[in-house]
Design a protein around this motif. Sequence first.
Motif, PDB file in Angstrom:
ATOM      1  N   TYR A  47       0.858  -1.186   0.000  1.00  0.00           N
ATOM      2  CA  TYR A  47       0.000   0.000   0.000  1.00  0.00           C
ATOM      3  C   TYR A  47       0.897   1.240   0.000  1.00  0.00           C
ATOM      4  O   TYR A  47       1.852   1.320   0.764  1.00  0.00           O
ATOM      5  CB  TYR A  47      -0.881  -0.016   1.255  1.00  0.00           C
ATOM      6  CG  TYR A  47      -2.008   0.975   1.161  1.00  0.00           C
ATOM      7  CD1 TYR A  47      -3.154   0.677   0.437  1.00  0.00           C
ATOM      8  CD2 TYR A  47      -1.917   2.225   1.776  1.00  0.00           C
ATOM      9  CE1 TYR A  47      -4.193   1.588   0.334  1.00  0.00           C
ATOM     10  CE2 TYR A  47      -2.955   3.131   1.678  1.00  0.00           C
ATOM     11  CZ  TYR A  47      -4.083   2.809   0.954  1.00  0.00           C
ATOM     12  OH  TYR A  47      -5.104   3.723   0.854  1.00  0.00           O
ATOM     13  N   THR A  48       0.592   2.184  -0.897  1.00  0.00           N
ATOM     14  CA  THR A  48       1.476   3.351  -1.043  1.00  0.00           C
ATOM     15  C   THR A  48       0.840   4.614  -0.471  1.00  0.00           C
ATOM     16  O   THR A  48      -0.279   4.959  -0.831  1.00  0.00           O
ATOM     17  CB  THR A  48       1.799   3.594  -2.535  1.00  0.00           C
ATOM     18  OG1 THR A  48       2.205   2.360  -3.111  1.00  0.00           O
ATOM     19  CG2 THR A  48       2.909   4.610  -2.695  1.00  0.00           C
ATOM     20  N   VAL A  49       1.575   5.244   0.413  1.00  0.00           N
ATOM     21  CA  VAL A  49       1.115   6.502   1.002  1.00  0.00           C
ATOM     22  C   VAL A  49       2.024   7.612   0.489  1.00  0.00           C
ATOM     23  O   VAL A  49       3.241   7.515   0.605  1.00  0.00           O
ATOM     24  CB  VAL A  49       1.205   6.441   2.546  1.00  0.00           C
ATOM     25  CG1 VAL A  49       0.818   7.779   3.170  1.00  0.00           C
ATOM     26  CG2 VAL A  49       0.323   5.323   3.093  1.00  0.00           C
ATOM     27  N   GLY A  50       1.448   8.640  -0.113  1.00  0.00           N
ATOM     28  CA  GLY A  50       2.253   9.773  -0.590  1.00  0.00           C
ATOM     29  C   GLY A  50       2.082  10.940   0.348  1.00  0.00           C
ATOM     30  O   GLY A  50       0.986  11.194   0.844  1.00  0.00           O
ATOM     31  N   ILE A  51       3.184  11.624   0.624  1.00  0.00           N
ATOM     32  CA  ILE A  51       3.066  12.836   1.446  1.00  0.00           C
ATOM     33  C   ILE A  51       3.766  13.980   0.739  1.00  0.00           C
ATOM     34  O   ILE A  51       4.882  13.829   0.256  1.00  0.00           O
ATOM     35  CB  ILE A  51       3.585  12.604   2.893  1.00  0.00           C
ATOM     36  CG1 ILE A  51       3.485  13.896   3.714  1.00  0.00           C
ATOM     37  CG2 ILE A  51       5.007  12.093   2.913  1.00  0.00           C
ATOM     38  CD1 ILE A  51       3.560  13.654   5.218  1.00  0.00           C
ATOM     39  N   THR A  52       3.072  15.087   0.639  1.00  0.00           N
ATOM     40  CA  THR A  52       3.660  16.236  -0.029  1.00  0.00           C
ATOM     41  C   THR A  52       3.341  17.498   0.766  1.00  0.00           C
ATOM     42  O   THR A  52       2.532  17.478   1.687  1.00  0.00           O
ATOM     43  CB  THR A  52       3.163  16.326  -1.496  1.00  0.00           C
ATOM     44  OG1 THR A  52       3.921  17.303  -2.183  1.00  0.00           O
ATOM     45  CG2 THR A  52       1.692  16.703  -1.575  1.00  0.00           C
ATOM     46  N   GLY A  53       3.989  18.569   0.401  1.00  0.00           N
ATOM     47  CA  GLY A  53       3.810  19.825   1.120  1.00  0.00           C
ATOM     48  C   GLY A  53       5.061  20.666   0.979  1.00  0.00           C
ATOM     49  O   GLY A  53       6.079  20.174   0.491  1.00  0.00           O
ATOM     50  N   PRO A  54       4.998  21.918   1.390  1.00  0.00           N
ATOM     51  CA  PRO A  54       6.140  22.809   1.186  1.00  0.00           C
ATOM     52  C   PRO A  54       7.359  22.404   2.014  1.00  0.00           C
ATOM     53  O   PRO A  54       7.210  21.691   3.010  1.00  0.00           O
ATOM     54  CB  PRO A  54       5.608  24.175   1.642  1.00  0.00           C
ATOM     55  CG  PRO A  54       4.409  23.888   2.473  1.00  0.00           C
ATOM     56  CD  PRO A  54       3.856  22.574   2.036  1.00  0.00           C
ATOM     57  N   PRO A  55       8.546  22.844   1.595  1.00  0.00           N
ATOM     58  CA  PRO A  55       9.751  22.536   2.368  1.00  0.00           C
ATOM     59  C   PRO A  55       9.599  23.061   3.796  1.00  0.00           C
ATOM     60  O   PRO A  55       9.058  24.142   3.995  1.00  0.00           O
ATOM     61  CB  PRO A  55      10.868  23.314   1.647  1.00  0.00           C
ATOM     62  CG  PRO A  55      10.306  23.718   0.332  1.00  0.00           C
ATOM     63  CD  PRO A  55       8.817  23.704   0.446  1.00  0.00           C
ATOM     64  N   GLY A  56      10.018  22.265   4.752  1.00  0.00           N
ATOM     65  CA  GLY A  56       9.973  22.715   6.141  1.00  0.00           C
ATOM     66  C   GLY A  56       8.651  22.460   6.836  1.00  0.00           C
ATOM     67  O   GLY A  56       8.495  22.777   8.016  1.00  0.00           O
ATOM     68  N   ALA A  57       7.684  21.860   6.131  1.00  0.00           N
ATOM     69  CA  ALA A  57       6.375  21.607   6.754  1.00  0.00           C
ATOM     70  C   ALA A  57       6.461  20.499   7.803  1.00  0.00           C
ATOM     71  O   ALA A  57       5.556  20.346   8.620  1.00  0.00           O
ATOM     72  CB  ALA A  57       5.343  21.246   5.692  1.00  0.00           C
ATOM     73  N   ILE A 151       6.014   4.593   1.911  1.00  0.00           N
ATOM     74  CA  ILE A 151       5.696   6.021   2.053  1.00  0.00           C
ATOM     75  C   ILE A 151       6.591   6.795   1.097  1.00  0.00           C
ATOM     76  O   ILE A 151       7.812   6.644   1.120  1.00  0.00           O
ATOM     77  CB  ILE A 151       5.945   6.510   3.495  1.00  0.00           C
ATOM     78  CG1 ILE A 151       5.268   5.569   4.507  1.00  0.00           C
ATOM     79  CG2 ILE A 151       5.436   7.938   3.665  1.00  0.00           C
ATOM     80  CD1 ILE A 151       5.603   5.882   5.960  1.00  0.00           C
ATOM     81  N   VAL A 152       5.980   7.578   0.231  1.00  0.00           N
ATOM     82  CA  VAL A 152       6.747   8.374  -0.721  1.00  0.00           C
ATOM     83  C   VAL A 152       6.623   9.839  -0.324  1.00  0.00           C
ATOM     84  O   VAL A 152       5.514  10.370  -0.223  1.00  0.00           O
ATOM     85  CB  VAL A 152       6.223   8.205  -2.160  1.00  0.00           C
ATOM     86  CG1 VAL A 152       7.074   9.004  -3.140  1.00  0.00           C
ATOM     87  CG2 VAL A 152       6.208   6.747  -2.554  1.00  0.00           C
ATOM     88  N   GLU A 153       7.773  10.454  -0.090  1.00  0.00           N
ATOM     89  CA  GLU A 153       7.765  11.841   0.359  1.00  0.00           C
ATOM     90  C   GLU A 153       8.297  12.736  -0.760  1.00  0.00           C
ATOM     91  O   GLU A 153       9.351  12.460  -1.322  1.00  0.00           O
ATOM     92  CB  GLU A 153       8.686  11.911   1.582  1.00  0.00           C
ATOM     93  CG  GLU A 153       8.863  13.273   2.165  1.00  0.00           C
ATOM     94  CD  GLU A 153      10.064  13.292   3.108  1.00  0.00           C
ATOM     95  OE1 GLU A 153      10.331  12.303   3.815  1.00  0.00           O
ATOM     96  OE2 GLU A 153      10.760  14.320   3.112  1.00  0.00           O
ATOM     97  N   THR A 154       7.548  13.769  -1.114  1.00  0.00           N
ATOM     98  CA  THR A 154       8.060  14.697  -2.121  1.00  0.00           C
ATOM     99  C   THR A 154       7.928  16.121  -1.616  1.00  0.00           C
ATOM    100  O   THR A 154       6.970  16.457  -0.915  1.00  0.00           O
ATOM    101  CB  THR A 154       7.263  14.637  -3.443  1.00  0.00           C
ATOM    102  OG1 THR A 154       5.932  15.048  -3.184  1.00  0.00           O
ATOM    103  CG2 THR A 154       7.257  13.271  -4.036  1.00  0.00           C
TER     104      THR A 154
END
Length: 328
Positions: A47-57, A151-154
Amino acid sequence: MLDPNLVDNLLAGDKRALARSITLVERSGPDAQVLLQQISPHVGRSYTVGITGPPGAGKSTLVDRIASDLRNRSGWNGSSEAPKVGILAADPTSPFTGGAILADRVRMQRHYKDPGVYIRSMATRGSQGGLPRCTRDAVKLLDVYGTDVTIVETVGVGQAELDIMGLADTVIVAVVPEGGDAMQAMKAGLMEIADLFVVNKADRPGADAVVRDISAVISWDTRPRDWIPRVLSTKAVEGVGIAELVDAIAEHKDASEQSGLLARRRSERRKRELFEAIRNDVDREAQHLISSDPTLSNLVQQVESGALDPHTAARSFLQAILHPTNSP
Ligand code: GDP
């Protein structure tokens, strides 16, 4: 030549085989193609969870905390064992994988004793905006290696935020109370892709107001939906709100499995991958033809000089690719 044991070792959960495989897909090339073909029947369990958001969040901090929480729970996929976790950090600021190694080391500190967590940073600079294809391939490799959750972090820099939809089963958008992050997120179309919103750094003033604002915007959308995005707040450094976040991920997973949303997303993803592959192949073929066929290089020159419009020329190229013998 591809190591004939690589896929078996990967399927057996060998970390070195995984690291080598990811390096292969990062470099692309014929071996990567063969590898991806060979693993294809084994993909689809994780199962793939993606997390994104601005730098430093606080994405990296959140990801570390989510991984720790997952490693301390059982019951994922009905198993009595703690889920195996993979973490992929797509780092667009790093020109080489070498540059990502330091980040890996920093992250490793928390999990280095735990064989159930695999962490890898991938340099993505140079890819044409957004998440590179190798990130998607690496997610598949982690799946075959045996992670239950990847978990994929971008970093949220434009297209990457939207591309994460292309590979995640659950999308988390992280924002902080200050700096107008939430408003930015809404403007950037993140409202459309987020399954879960996390207002991190809730120890700072204004977090409750941001939670209320985002919740209000979500409530304005009255279209029937399989899932209404949730808004949570966390203090990632202190670990506050993490269990609730992981519960929400699990609830989204269960809900999307039951409603058929997960199956639809995954078919959409496979279709998109097909069209991307077609585009890449056509592009490569066109480049090859242009460099080897004087008539076609001539067409390029005519477009360059303005004597021929690009669309007419493009049709001639397509003809040449589809019917090589009748090329103009
Ligand atoms: P990323 O760039 O989104 O991955 O953010 P990081 O996880 O690297 O975090 C950026 C900074 O914010 C680090 O110094 C963290 O320690 C800090 N940070 C993360 N979560 C919190 C939080 O809940 N509260 C506060 N005050 N700081 C946090």
